[in-house]
Design an enzyme around this catalytic site. Sequence first.
Site, PDB file in Angstrom:
ATOM      1  N   HIS A  94       0.818  -1.214   0.000  1.00 49.60           N
ATOM      2  CA  HIS A  94       0.000   0.000   0.000  1.00 49.60           C
ATOM      3  C   HIS A  94       0.854   1.268   0.000  1.00 49.60           C
ATOM      4  CE1 HIS A  94       0.089  -0.309   4.533  1.00 49.60           C
ATOM      5  NE2 HIS A  94       0.038   1.003   4.462  1.00 49.60           N
ATOM      6  N   ASP A 230       1.347  -7.750   2.066  1.00 50.04           N
ATOM      7  CA  ASP A 230       1.405  -6.300   1.853  1.00 50.04           C
ATOM      8  C   ASP A 230       2.854  -5.810   1.711  1.00 50.04           C
ATOM      9  OD1 ASP A 230       0.939  -3.588   1.783  1.00 50.04           O
ATOM     10  OD2 ASP A 230      -0.457  -3.576   3.460  1.00 50.04           O
ATOM     11  N   SER A 660       4.097   1.884   8.490  1.00 50.37           N
ATOM     12  CA  SER A 660       3.870   0.962   7.383  1.00 50.37           C
ATOM     13  C   SER A 660       5.158   0.752   6.625  1.00 50.37           C
ATOM     14  CB  SER A 660       2.840   1.539   6.428  1.00 50.37           C
ATOM     15  OG  SER A 660       1.570   1.203   6.868  1.00 50.37           O
TER      16      SER A 660
HETATM   17  N1  ARG Z   1      -4.698   0.068   7.635  1.00 54.72           N
HETATM   18  C1  ARG Z   1      -3.438   0.185   6.969  1.00 54.72           C
HETATM   19  C2  ARG Z   1      -2.942   1.626   7.066  1.00 54.72           C
HETATM   20  O1  ARG Z   1      -3.443   2.391   7.801  1.00 54.72           O
HETATM   21  C3  ARG Z   1      -3.497  -0.306   5.567  1.00 54.72           C
HETATM   22  C4  ARG Z   1      -4.283   0.537   4.621  1.00 54.72           C
HETATM   23  C5  ARG Z   1      -4.288   0.021   3.224  1.00 54.72           C
HETATM   24  N2  ARG Z   1      -5.225  -1.062   3.035  1.00 54.72           N
HETATM   25  C6  ARG Z   1      -6.549  -0.882   2.757  1.00 54.72           C
HETATM   26  N3  ARG Z   1      -7.326  -1.941   2.643  1.00 54.72           N
HETATM   27  N4  ARG Z   1      -7.088   0.303   2.591  1.00 54.72           N
HETATM   28  O2  ARG Z   1      -2.291   2.211   6.253  1.00 54.72           O
HETATM   29  N1  GLU Z   2      -1.220   0.973   7.696  1.00 52.71           N
HETATM   30  C1  GLU Z   2      -0.589   2.026   8.474  1.00 52.71           C
HETATM   31  C2  GLU Z   2       0.334   2.905   7.648  1.00 52.71           C
HETATM   32  O1  GLU Z   2       0.142   3.058   6.468  1.00 52.71           O
HETATM   33  C3  GLU Z   2       0.152   1.421   9.584  1.00 52.71           C
HETATM   34  C4  GLU Z   2      -0.813   0.849  10.481  1.00 52.71           C
HETATM   35  C5  GLU Z   2      -0.932   1.616  11.753  1.00 52.71           C
HETATM   36  O2  GLU Z   2      -1.532   2.686  11.782  1.00 52.71           O
HETATM   37  O3  GLU Z   2      -0.378   1.064  12.694  1.00 52.71           O
HETATM   38  O4  GLU Z   2       1.228   3.541   8.165  1.00 52.71           O
END
Ligand code: ARG
Ligand code: GLU
Length: 726
Positions: A94, A230, A660
């Site tokens: 991502h 990911d 991330s």
């Molecule tokens: N929750 C993760 C973050 O905050 C991954 C986000 C990307 N994935 C998604 N299904 N939108 O960045």
């Molecule tokens: N998916 C989050 C990011 O893009 C990290 C997940 C979190 O917030 O711990 O940084």
Amino acid sequence: MFKSITVKKSLATAVLMAGLMPCWQPSAIAKEGMWLPPSLSSQEREMKAAGLQIAIDKIYNENGTGLNNAVVLFGKGCTGEIISSKGLLLTNHHCGYSSAQALSGDGKDFFADGYWAKDFKEELPCKGLTVTFIRKIQNVTDRILQDIADTVANDIRDSIVKVRVALAEKEIAKESGYEVLIKPYFKGNEYWAAIHETFRDIRFVGFPPNGIGAFGGDEENWMWPRHTGDFSIFRVYAGADNKPADYSPDNKPYESPRHFTINTGGIKEGDFTMVYGFPGTTNEYISSFALKHVYSIADPISIEARTRKLDVWMTHMKADRNIFIKYTAKRASVANGWKKWQGEVTGLKLNNVTGKKEIYEREFTKWAAADKTMPWADDLLPRMKKAAEGVDKEKTEYQYIKEAVLGIEIVQHAAIIGKMLAVMRAGLAQDTMKDSLLSLVKAGEGFYKNYDLATDRDVFMSLMTYYLQQPPEAIPDHFKKSQAIYAGNMQRWADMVFNKSLLSNRQKLSAWATNATPADSAALITDPAWQIYDAIDNHNKQKVQPALKEYNKEMPYLERLYMKAQMAQNKNKVFYPDANLTLRLAWGKIKGLDPDGQAGYSWQTTLDEAIALDDTSKEIFTVPAKLKELHQRKDYGRWSEKGVMPLAFIATNHTTGGNSGSPVLNGKGQLIGTNFDRANEGTMSDYYFDPSRCRNISVDIRYTLFIIEKFGGAGWLIDEMDIVTK
Ligand code: ARG
Ligand code: GLU
């Protein structure tokens, strides 16, 4: 991030403590924290006891040999790690998403097909992408804050600090030969300089298709168990002198002074872990009063508004593939916050975090009353309470404006009409005016690429209905008049706005602008989308922002002093600064999750489980055919364990957005995974870390290597890595 030293206690005490233990009384079971690398010696004893096997100065030092030289800020808000002597870089899928999007098109679809460079020549330049290495981190508090009294008002203080920061950045840059960025820590009680080097020629090397890299999509987002591969692979390039350079075909793979050794020997529950990266924002020392704004105002209003919006979007996306494609990226980003905040509210409530803060604040009050060294400390909490409660109304109104009214795309886009009106009122010659109008129109055209009018009209009805539930004094007159005209019939109101507005399609506004004379501004002034935007903007500026501006001046001042006083009160506690997108190390251990004391979840997921979720009727759960074949043949190369392919794991490291892509390391500082998310209620760790609920989620490095080699056929990348099994 946090670590655990188990202390035996009776069940009754444990229950009592879980409910009542003030926030950061040294917890008996785990260790929170996002530590500044140069301050790690404060953690050394505990980290060693928990499983760290290398010297602290192997993790960070200033002579160029620390592991800090293998961790990078990737783009503007992710982390990456260097995994070969030739600048190979690993981060999240991502985090590589926007590069993949920019490079797709013209018959190429990296989301559907993935991408695997077969040699250096096939590595694709990513325009505008940078990666930043942190060479040194230096405490500059004394030179920035010298002779400034604590109680000097923030605006005066800030103007002095600004000048000193600029000067110090310049001087340190000159001494070191690197770029320098100085940021405040501990709410402005400390200042640290990051001496860094930013590379500008970054290339796209390996990217699994969405069926691996985004598997489970939003459904599995912020959740454990998780089955997403990911990750994505890039490479850093440098000039002939191994220094940062603009893109050139003559550039060479960067020879980094450090890269991570990869350990594929296997991991188990209880193993020590570290996450080294760039956490973005946390607010661990927040008062109970400000915390209430989060879970009783900001989060619930945003959640409700986004639930409505996502419902409408999903209905239209399911009905029409074109709309699906237009809205998929927007939806992912709207849903990411929406889902995170739900977990956050649940977590904050389940843990009675406010109650814990209140107990802590009572202790602080007692201390402040007795303390003679900080006479101003007495007053802080009552002033914070008054300030916070004084803006409940404005905070609420602002959240509704932001999420409900400005959540309607056409209303937000109507800001462009304000700019056009300013042009028309500037008294320009006809030709100049027309050119300026058309260039504004042109700049706004990108909006229509991913826009669907009928979808947005339904959003309008749903979000306006929600917005109008507020008490009458919170609602601008223009809205009330429209309500009266359409006798509360939202459909008729919406039809009028979307039929009549010049913004309702791309051609309408440019056709209008092409022929406009200064006398024509009435068409803009009476545009229904603009009228809504203008009404809400004025209401916000006149009724909402004045109080919030005062608050935003007062609260940071009080919070700075409160932070300082807490540190004086708890002399024996080692504090860590809130996240601010600078390099930090968190440490913890691999541990399963048992959120409700029931059966709980394993610490690990496997490819077998992902295959079991395969569902070709849902795009996000469709496993690529080739992966299914590899699974069927158990063709896992040297990456499986007892015939099973590990996929993801969880641990107790304290992380947040920005982490991330961060390297997840074992006790020897070797790479065992890549961080990419947190488990649901654990997202409250931005305010309060609870070891029983907070987990970071990582891709197992063995799954990454398996996908690269067997699925991507890019074994040549594996050849340049240092891989050990012990
Ligand atoms: N929750 C993760 C973050 O905050 C991954 C986000 C990307 N994935 C998604 N299904 N939108 O960045
Ligand atoms: N998916 C989050 C990011 O893009 C990290 C997940 C979190 O917030 O711990 O940084």
